[in-house]
Design a protein around this motif. Structure first.
Motif, short mmCIF file in Angstrom:
data_model
loop_
_atom_site.label_atom_id
_atom_site.label_comp_id
_atom_site.label_asym_id
_atom_site.label_seq_id
_atom_site.Cartn_x
_atom_site.Cartn_y
_atom_site.Cartn_z
N GLN A 236 -40.67 -45.28 44.83
CA GLN A 236 -40.43 -44.33 43.75
C GLN A 236 -39.95 -45.04 42.48
O GLN A 236 -38.94 -44.70 41.90
CB GLN A 236 -39.40 -43.28 44.18
CG GLN A 236 -39.95 -42.22 45.10
CD GLN A 236 -40.99 -41.36 44.46
OE1 GLN A 236 -40.95 -41.12 43.26
NE2 GLN A 236 -41.94 -40.89 45.23
N VAL A 240 -37.58 -42.16 40.07
CA VAL A 240 -36.21 -41.68 40.19
C VAL A 240 -35.25 -42.80 39.78
O VAL A 240 -35.59 -43.97 39.84
CB VAL A 240 -35.85 -41.22 41.62
CG1 VAL A 240 -36.70 -40.05 42.06
CG2 VAL A 240 -35.97 -42.37 42.60
N LYS A 281 -34.31 -37.39 38.46
CA LYS A 281 -35.77 -37.46 38.47
C LYS A 281 -36.25 -37.86 37.08
O LYS A 281 -36.04 -37.14 36.12
CB LYS A 281 -36.35 -36.11 38.88
CG LYS A 281 -37.87 -36.10 39.07
CD LYS A 281 -38.29 -34.76 39.66
CE LYS A 281 -39.79 -34.70 39.87
NZ LYS A 281 -40.19 -33.42 40.52
N TYR A 289 -38.01 -38.63 47.62
CA TYR A 289 -37.09 -39.77 47.55
C TYR A 289 -36.99 -40.32 48.97
O TYR A 289 -36.68 -39.59 49.91
CB TYR A 289 -35.72 -39.36 47.04
CG TYR A 289 -34.76 -40.54 47.03
CD1 TYR A 289 -34.87 -41.54 46.08
CD2 TYR A 289 -33.79 -40.67 48.01
CE1 TYR A 289 -34.04 -42.64 46.09
CE2 TYR A 289 -32.94 -41.76 48.04
CZ TYR A 289 -33.08 -42.75 47.07
OH TYR A 289 -32.25 -43.85 47.09
#
Length: 447
Positions: A236, A240, A281, A289
């Protein structure tokens, strides 16, 4: 304060974005654009206004508390100003009339950083007054007297990047602002960006050609899509940002086990880890996540969480323990720039029994602001302070002689009952670990 003093100051934020509520959409765009900007490689480490030019401008302060009922700036805003190397003012008629934008400029000038204020024109007439549609707040174009009052300064000319289409435009205004924050000439940065854009175009064309070939082999293409989607879910980056990661490892349920019990995977000794994350986010495509849990004890851990999926992670070159599991949280419903708190509990069995298992740590897979890592040692197995070692692991172990902010609570014998390690802005793709020697602790206790 001299520029040299400021360069050495421990600023947490590269910049603070001051804006009126009407310009929130522009502030959100600018915040993302600055934090995701990667400085050209040949510029990194060269001399800038504040010393060597960094790889990125992360982090930038943008969010503000609710101020409508407060007569003064909130403490969070004041702390953000104190911790910011630069102030960026989004200039518009709304900003020129905003009490809070003006107050933020004044407070920043009180810190002695008036020359470190950058203006970005969003809308309005730079030559007009705030009362007649001007975009510059009075505090921006005025001097700050010794008594804290504003003194008009007609001779002061505000140098501002201009977002308006008939001026610099969005891309060039952003680049001008970045050049100011890095302390490097704008034309130099623009030439490097143009070269980087040409290189990106060549890479894009090469990727397009490769993808065209891959479409011929649908089976291979499908496998690659699955593989990279899975890798994106695990990492991610930069979907994030972890604002706060807290892990507490409680070893109060630890018991010594025999080799036979370990071999038979009897669940004799328990170690409980409590993990909590506050995440932001930062990209709309971030749907999950994912964090990795691992153990070398040979018994799969018991992982408990709400609204999450748990799956075994296949061993590969990135594996750092013999058993690894993925804990995946669904964050699709979290709005862009929104925060959420995620937590889970892990019960490890028969761990920390042999010298090669006398260690634990936290893995940092995503951009993280702060990690708090606490170990509560078993009452009968406190460790000697000089037998505790701090290090990080990427593809090898790296000892940290100065681990930074760390505290130890000791018992009446002087042995460590618990420790807490605070890690500010840890590097990603690393595991931060603590190792100890209980044999050394026993020797210490017997002296």
């Amino acid at each position: 304060m001299s520029d040299a003093d400021r360069a050495a100051a421990p600023f947490k934020y590269k910049a603070f974005i001051s804006y009126a509520h009407a310009d929130q959409a522009v502030a959100t765009w600018l915040h993302k654009a600055l934090e995701s900007y990667r400085v050209p490689k040949d510029l990194q480490g060269t001399s800038g206004r504040d010393g060597p030019i960094p790889k990125s401008l992360f982090p930038v302060f943008r969010d503000r508390d609710e101020l409508s009922s407060s007569p003064d700036l909130s403490q969070a805003i004041q702390d953000g100003l104190n911790a910011s190397a630069y102030l960026i003012v989004l200039c518009s008629p709304a900003a020129a009339r905003s009490r809070w934008v003006g107050q933020e400029i004044i407070e920043f000038k009180k810190l002695g950083r008036a020359e470190r204020i950058h203006a970005l024109i969003v809308d309005g007439d730079p030559a007009a007054t705030p009362e007649s549609g001007g975009c510059f707040p009075a505090a921006l174009v005025s001097k700050l007297a010794d008594d804290g009052t504003l003194v008009p300064d007609p001779s002061h000319e505000v140098l501002a990047a201009d977002l308006r289409p008939d001026a610099d435009g969005k891309d060039e205004a952003k680049l001008k602002l970045i050049a100011g924050l890095l302390g490097t000439p704008f034309n130099s940065l623009r030439r490097r960006e143009a070269a980087a854009a040409r290189k990106r175009l060549l890479v894009t064309q090469a990727i397009a050609a490769t993808m065209l070939l891959l479409t011929v082999a649908a089976g291979v293409g499908g496998w690659l899509t699955w593989h990279y989607s899975k890798e994106s879910d695990e990492r991610q980056v930069p979907g994030v940002r972890v604002e706060y990661h807290e892990t507490t490892l409680d070893l109060s349920g630890w018991h010594e086990t025999t080799s036979a019990q370990v071999a038979q995977h009897q669940k004799i000794s328990a170690a409980t880890s409590h993990d909590r994350y506050t995440i932001v986010k930062t990209q709309p495509q971030a749907k999950n996540y994912v964090h990795t849990v691992g153990t070398s004890s040979g018994i799969p851990p018991d992982i408990t969480c709400t609204h999450c999926e748990i799956s075994e992670r296949p061993q590969d070159a990135a594996s750092r323990t013999s058993l690894e599991y993925l804990v995946k949280f669904d964050i699709a419903a979290v709005p862009l720039e929104g925060k959420t708190t995620l937590d889970y509990h892990t019960q490890y069995w028969n761990a920390f029994q042999t010298p090669d298992q006398w260690w634990t740590g936290v893995r940092v897979s995503d951009q993280t602001d702060l990690v708090k890592f606490t170990i509560l040692f078993p009452p009968a197995k406190h460790a000697a302070a000089n037998a505790i070692q701090f290090y990080y692991h990427d593809n090898a172990d790296h000892i940290l002689d100065n681990p930074g902010q760390m505290t130890m609570d000791k018992d009446e014998r002087g042995l460590v009952a618990s420790l807490t390690w605070m890690i500010n802005s840890p590097s990603t793709d690393r595991s931060y670990r603590v190792r100890w020697d209980w044999n050394a602790a026993s020797t210490k206790a017997g002296e």
